[in-house]
Design an enzyme around this catalytic site. Structure first.
Site, PDB file in Angstrom:
ATOM      1  N   ASN A 241      -2.975   6.615  -0.620  1.00  9.25           N
ATOM      2  CA  ASN A 241      -2.386   6.718   0.716  1.00  9.25           C
ATOM      3  C   ASN A 241      -1.434   7.895   0.855  1.00  9.25           C
ATOM      4  O   ASN A 241      -1.236   8.406   1.953  1.00  9.25           O
ATOM      5  CB  ASN A 241      -1.683   5.413   1.092  1.00  9.25           C
ATOM      6  CG  ASN A 241      -2.676   4.359   1.543  1.00  9.25           C
ATOM      7  OD1 ASN A 241      -3.834   4.670   1.847  1.00  9.25           O
ATOM      8  ND2 ASN A 241      -2.248   3.107   1.574  1.00  9.25           N
TER       9      ASN A 241
ATOM     10  N   SER B  52       0.812  -1.212   0.000  1.00 11.50           N
ATOM     11  CA  SER B  52       0.000   0.000   0.000  1.00 11.50           C
ATOM     12  C   SER B  52       0.846   1.263   0.000  1.00 11.50           C
ATOM     13  O   SER B  52       0.309   2.362  -0.155  1.00 11.50           O
ATOM     14  CB  SER B  52      -0.918   0.014   1.228  1.00 11.50           C
ATOM     15  OG  SER B  52      -0.149   0.017   2.422  1.00 11.50           O
TER      16      SER B  52
ATOM     17  N   HIS C 293      -2.797  -3.011  -5.570  1.00  9.28           N
ATOM     18  CA  HIS C 293      -3.163  -2.566  -4.221  1.00  9.28           C
ATOM     19  C   HIS C 293      -4.671  -2.692  -4.039  1.00  9.28           C
ATOM     20  O   HIS C 293      -5.440  -1.849  -4.482  1.00  9.28           O
ATOM     21  CB  HIS C 293      -2.704  -1.123  -3.999  1.00  9.28           C
ATOM     22  CG  HIS C 293      -3.079  -0.578  -2.658  1.00  9.28           C
ATOM     23  ND1 HIS C 293      -3.248   0.770  -2.423  1.00  9.28           N
ATOM     24  CD2 HIS C 293      -3.343  -1.201  -1.476  1.00  9.28           C
ATOM     25  CE1 HIS C 293      -3.582   0.952  -1.167  1.00  9.28           C
ATOM     26  NE2 HIS C 293      -3.654  -0.224  -0.579  1.00  9.28           N
TER      27      HIS C 293
ATOM     28  N   GLU D 278      -5.808  -0.115  -7.053  1.00 11.88           N
ATOM     29  CA  GLU D 278      -4.708   0.717  -7.542  1.00 11.88           C
ATOM     30  C   GLU D 278      -3.698  -0.189  -8.237  1.00 11.88           C
ATOM     31  O   GLU D 278      -3.136  -1.092  -7.616  1.00 11.88           O
ATOM     32  CB  GLU D 278      -4.028   1.457  -6.380  1.00 11.88           C
ATOM     33  CG  GLU D 278      -4.475   2.874  -6.197  1.00 11.88           C
ATOM     34  CD  GLU D 278      -3.647   3.611  -5.159  1.00 11.88           C
ATOM     35  OE1 GLU D 278      -3.331   4.786  -5.382  1.00 11.88           O
ATOM     36  OE2 GLU D 278      -3.308   3.024  -4.122  1.00 11.88           O
TER      37      GLU D 278
END
Length: 707
Positions: free
Chosen positions: A482, A411, A432, A444
């Site tokens: 993130n 991540s 991800h 992702e």
């Protein structure tokens, strides 16, 4: 093509606008011309409307909104009214799908024949609209108020077989829809020849005992978001009009409500989100003709919450999956999780027991890597530690077959470093997933510096197969989602230092439209996990500033939902978290320790600081090329982080607000407590400044930057 062809007195009009026969201006004109021609053709006694290719019609063309073509005649409501008024019977031959305007076209026909597998629905509410071509008036007259309300209000899609007894269709068949429709059209023409009246949907009665009480109850269950009344509420108004008013007056209500929704900010946001998801699948610099690698068998390394969820997701797409754990006990726990997931799906009626058993059977387990030699795709889902991932990828490199795709679920870690642990960096990619993996739509797809084009194409094809919304990201810490959420969470914590409380921050964001406030989100993810991430980031960059109260909460053992206490208390059996007096006193004491005089912080400031923290970081990502277009960032946040879909995403929000106003707000926030380094944090991204000064839009920037 010809307007129509005649089959022994039956004119067959074919909707032909690949791939979905959407009702843009060219198709509307074609249908209008064909109806006029068949009406005056003495050789024609009946008409059948069918679709070319794989479907009847996918509905209206959303790309025409706000363009001149969208306002040009013929408009769908008037066109369908002329169709319904035809003295010659018109039968819809429906296959594949009939959605939105496609179903509304069929509703205006005198009869409908559908293949049992045909998917039908009026999903306009999902775009902030309502069926605007008679759907809210005709459907209740055919299927009744309750069924119509459920279909229109929920925007769901159903099979023709499931609606076979609803009154929507005259015939549902497993055979040739066109042949059945032609036969029915001839029968109706014979009836007309004997002076029988055609059954016109608009002339049918629409009644239901206690209909208004039923609608009032439905209305009471709807929530009004921060953006004002919803499309669902407008749909209820129209269905109520269908019950209480003559057809023509009900159509006037539908038209008025549709126009109001079509100019609303909610529709603008939902339309943007819809089109952004379409655009995200288009990777701009892939060589033409790049083919995907075949993926029949997959392996997942790690059977924790994420690994088990990924295995379930792959099995749900009917892929064979090998799940690997280090020890048998861990593998047993993973399979217990998998079985419980499918048992709950059966109990909720989402799957049959046979289907659940078949999917469980697709997942096998092992405590060694031997079986990986057969896998076309391997997804690593182990602990977020670079050394742990080094061990995994070095072993994968040794046993995976040539051409196998090696994916990491990381991540935030550097995918290029992970790829360098192998002798085949071209085969490495980031996938991800978001937790819970079987539920969350976002994937992702992280493209490394050496990721091969066909590996990227394979990842996008896999995302489609498993029902995910894929967004391609470049390599940086945290990728798109993130990396941006870090800035958001940093500001949430600093707001506590200055005077806010966790439940106030969460409530402000949730009332603005976020699915979950930052502190509830942290409790769900695990505060201990957040503490480790912060520690690692500070080790790499000591200039980062976080509120110390986050670590105080973690040190108290308040790890979140899993511990029964975090930023909130989670009493056993309680449905909602409770604000914690212990946390509140800790927050206030920490402010005193910092020497800060706590102040009143408005909900407006809370929303501005958190949302604009996302926005500013988004502009940096766009300029760095981590995201290939601004709308990709919006997709990440609406599909994966609970950003209100009707607002479109953080980048659209910034553009609608005005980039100059965004910069002015950043300037206001740049003055704060010294320890926060607010001037540095709130410095506007260079791209944001350039676009604001030039008056250029984000779409124009992307066009300019496209090779």
């Amino acid at each position: 093509m010809s307007l129509y062809e005649v089959n022994d007195g039956v004119a067959i009009i074919t909707l032909d606008r690949p791939p979905l026969n959407t009702q843009g201006l060219p198709l509307r004109r074609h249908l209008d011309d064909a109806l006029r021609a068949t009406g005056s053709d003495s050789n024609v006694v009946a008409i059948v409307i069918t679709g070319a290719g794989r479907c009847f019609s996918g509905g209206g063309d959303i790309t025409e909104f706000n363009l001149p073509a969208g306002a040009e005649e013929p408009q769908a409501p008037a066109l369908f009214a002329r169709l319904e008024a035809s003295p010659k019977p018109v039968v819809a031959a429906i296959h594949g799908m009939a959605l939105g305007g496609g179903l509304e076209l069929a509703l205006a026909c005198h009869a409908r024949v559908a293949h049992a597998s045909t998917q039908v629905g009026l999903p306009e509410v999902n775009l902030g609209l309502l069926p605007g071509a008679g759907g809210t008036q005709r459907l209740p007259r055919l299927v009744g108020v309750e069924t119509a309300l459920n279909l229109i209000l929920k925007g769901t899609v159903s099979s023709a077989a499931a609606l076979a007894d609803s009154g929507l269709f005259d015939r549902v068949t497993e055979g040739s829809v066109l042949e059945e429709a032609i036969t029915l059209a001839r029968s109706l023409a014979a009836d007309v020849a004997e002076n029988h009246t055609l059954r016109r949907t608009s002339a049918l009665a629409c009644h239901m005992d206690n209909a208004q009480a039923f609608i009032a109850f439905a209305r009471s269950t709807l929530k009004t978001p921060a953006g004002g009344p919803t499309a669902a509420q407008a749909c209820l108004d129209c269905i109520e009009a269908a019950v209480c008013l003559p057809f023509a007056e009900g159509m006037a209500v539908e038209s008025e409500r549709f126009r109001g929704l079509a100019t609303s900010s909610q529709f603008a946001g939902l339309r943007h989100a819809f089109l952004a998801e379409r655009a995200a699948a288009n990777v701009l610099d892939l060589p033409d003709g790049t083919s995907a690698r075949e993926i029949k068998r997959a392996a997942v390394i790690g059977g924790g919450t994420m690994g088990s969820g990924i295995a379930i997701t792959l099995a749900n797409a009917r892929l064979a999956v090998l799940l690997i754990e280090r020890e048998q006990a861990a593998l047993d726990r993973a399979f217990k999780t998998i079985r419980e997931y499918y048992e709950q799906s059966v109990q909720r009626g989402k799957l049959s027991s046979d289907t659940a058993a078949a999917r469980i059977a697709l997942i096998s387990g092992a405590t060694d890597y031997a079986g990986i030699a057969e896998a076309d795709l391997v997804i690593e889902a182990v602990f977020e530690d670079l050394e742990v991932k080094r061990e995994v990828f070095e072993r994968l490199d040794a046993v995976a077959k040539p051409g196998a795709i090696l994916a990491s679920n990381t991540s935030m870690l550097d995918l290029d470093l992970i790829a360098a642990f192998t002798r085949r960096p071209q085969d490495v990619i980031g996938l991800h997933f978001f937790s819970p993996a079987p539920v969350m739509k976002l994937l992702e797809v992280v493209r490394g510096a050496k990721t091969a084009p066909d590996v990227l194409v394979s990842a996008l094809a896999l995302a489609k197969k498993i029902g995910k919304t894929a967004v391609v990201a470049g390599v940086c810490e945290g990728f798109i989602g993130n990396r941006m959420i870090e800035a958001y969470l940093m500001q949430a914590g600093l707001l506590l230092d200055e005077g806010a409380l966790p439940h106030q921050v969460d409530l402000a964001m949730e009332q603005w439209g976020m699915a979950m406030g930052p502190f509830r989100m942290s409790d769900m993810a695990g505060n201990d996990v957040g503490a480790k991430i912060r520690a690692a980031r500070i080790e790499r960059d000591a200039s980062r500033v976080y509120s110390g109260v986050s670590d105080l909460i973690t040190a108290m053992g308040r790890y979140g939902q899993k511990a029964g206490r975090g930023w909130y208390d989670y009493p056993p059996g309680a449905r909602k978290p409770s604000p914690s007096p212990e946390v509140q006193s800790t927050v206030v004491a920490h402010s005193a320790q910092l020497g800060l005089q706590r102040r009143h912080i408005s909900d407006e400031e809370i929303v501005d600081r958190l949302v604009l923290a996302l926005v500013n970081e988004g502009f940096k990502l766009l300029e760095e090329g981590i995201a290939q277009r601004a709308s990709d960032i919006d997709v990440v946040y609406t599909a994966g982080y609970g950003f209100p879909r009707w607002r479109g995403g953080p980048m659209l929000y910034a553009e609608q607000r005005g980039l100059a106003d965004v910069i002015a707000a950043l300037s206001r926030f740049s003055v704060g407590p010294v320890y926060q380094h607010a001037e540095h944090f709130w410095r506007p991204a260079p791209l944001l400044v350039r676009l604001a000064e030039s008056g250029q839009s984000l779409a124009q920037f992307n066009l300019k930057e496209t090779p």
